[in-house]
Design an enzyme around this catalytic site. Structure first.
Site: not given
Ligand code: DSN
Length: 423
Positions: A61, A63, A207, A233, A236, A242
């Site tokens: 974790y 955060e 984008d 993203t 691609k 991903r």
């Protein structure tokens, strides 16, 4: 079957613990090895990216952000997140980077929430004409929370018409203009979008999920200079894990960071952030530019070969890694759905896609979208693209006849065996 069932002495932990998942993994591995991947948004990552994605970083974790975490034990989390951010900044020349968005949709959501209030106006590309779900589709949070004004392509050229986009902006006075697309094969003029945004006092977001690798390699104009926000993203053309990422001007850094965490996400996926760092490191190397150039060369070759069989390219051709093929040109009775199903049976993986002003519905479509990032990763070149285009034509001409499919399938498997996956 035998290669699915390995010796118990060499069995992997997954095979022993969960044979059902292991078996699906083996079948998927074989599927990827023995099919030609032409989905424009997919790719095959390197063994190094894969190793980081499947690493013990998944246990942690973290955060918060480097040096401001809500958990102990984050020294190495800080190290990898810093690496990912610094490499992304260097790759795209961005003022500020947030590498925590889990995907492109959450990256877009974070930008909208950082700079807009519910009900504010977003002007973006219509999903049916090439935009993304998060560009205002009514099925997405974007279309539910914000007032959406859509633009599309010119009916004649099937390309963006900046005069028309300017007219729509003048009429609707958007708070945020979104440029970028999921299905657009021509160069996007980000500077022209910036001029419109400035004229109508709108913020501007690009984008670049599809073209990020080309932008990083300087083979598509970069939006960084012109936009308040750039989202992408990472899986691609960029060929990372991903996931998603936001880049923005310095003055938006704090708002974006707070919106990503704690605004819309909890713990970052540190194994994926480690893999992003690896992928960005790969993208900074000279051979990445050569790879992106090969994607473009292959897209041109595929386009030309399809044309020679009578297919029409929407928008008149391609400047990037993808093309949208209008099946009505030479196979008027064949829908995109037919093509998707028949081609898959032969081991050629594509997706059906609406063409602009399509009279067929989304589940049928008159088009197919093809892209070259994954085949280029495997080392295929222009002659393989021409061969594949011929197979596509053979199958559609035979209306999915099983004998024709089987003939092509055998050749597809033989070709795939010559071009193994990168790991
Ligand atoms: N769904 C992706 C694509 O295939 O283009 C966009 O996020």
């Amino acid at each position: 079957m035998t290669d699915l069932w390995t010796d118990t002495e060499t069995a992997t932990p997954l095979e022993v613990a969960d044979p059902q998942v292991w078996e699906a993994l083996q079948r998927e591995r074989r599927r990827q090895q023995h099919t030609i991947e032409l989905i424009a948004s997919e790719n095959h990552v390197s063994a190094a990216v894969m190793e980081a994605t499947g690493s013990i970083f998944t246990n942690k974790y973290a955060e918060g952000y480097p040096r401001h975490r809500h958990y102990g034990g984050c020294d190495y989390m800080d190290q990898i997140e810093d690496l990912a951010r610094e490499r992304a900044r260097e790759l795209f020349h961005a003022e500020h980077v947030n590498v925590q968005p889990h995907c492109g949709s959450s990256a877009n959501m974070a930008v909208y929430m950082a700079c807009l209030k519910p009900g504010d106006t977003i002007m973006a590309m219509d999903l049916a004409q090439g935009g993304h779900l998060t560009h205002g589709s009514r099925a997405s949070f974007s279309g539910k929370l914000y007032r959406i004004v859509s633009y599309g392509v010119d009916p004649k050229t099937e390309q963006l018409d900046m005069a028309e986009i300017r007219r729509i902006a003048r009429e609707h006075n958007p708070d945020l203009i979104v440029t970028g697309a999921s299905v657009y094969s021509r160069t996007i003029d980000f500077e022209a979008f910036a001029e419109i945004a400035e004229e109508f006092d709108a913020l501007l977001m690009a984008d670049i999920a599809h073209i990020a690798g080309l932008v990083a390699a300087d083979l598509h104009p970069s939006p960084i200079k012109w936009c308040d926000f750039v989202t992408t993203t990472t899986h691609k053309t960029l060929r990372g894990p991903r996931s998603g990422m936001i880049m923005c001007k310095k003055q938006w850094a704090s708002a974006v960071d707070k919106t990503v965490f704690p605004g819309i996400q909890g713990g970052p996926l540190m194994h994926v952030i480690a893999a992003k760092a690896v992928a960005f490191g790969e993208a900074l190397r000279p051979d990445f530019r050569a790879y992106q150039q090969n994607i473009l060369t292959n897209a041109q070759a595929m386009c030309e070969a399809l044309r020679s069989h009578g297919f029409r390219m929407v928008g008149g051709g391609t400047d990037n890694h993808l093309m949208l093929v209008d099946l009505r040109s030479n196979h008027p009775a064949v829908t995109g759905r037919h093509a998707e199903v028949w081609l898959e049976r032969a081991g050629i993986i594509i997706n059906r896609n609406m063409i602009p002003f399509d009279e067929r519905k989304q589940s049928e479509t008159s088009g197919i979208r093809l892209g070259t990032p994954a085949t280029t990763t495997r080392g295929m070149g222009p002659s393989e693209m021409a061969t594949i285009a011929g197979w596509i034509n053979d199958i559609l001409s035979a209306h999915g006849n099983p004998i024709a499919i089987e003939q092509v399938h055998q050749q597809v498997v033989a070709l795939c065996d010559q071009f193994p996956l990168p790991h």
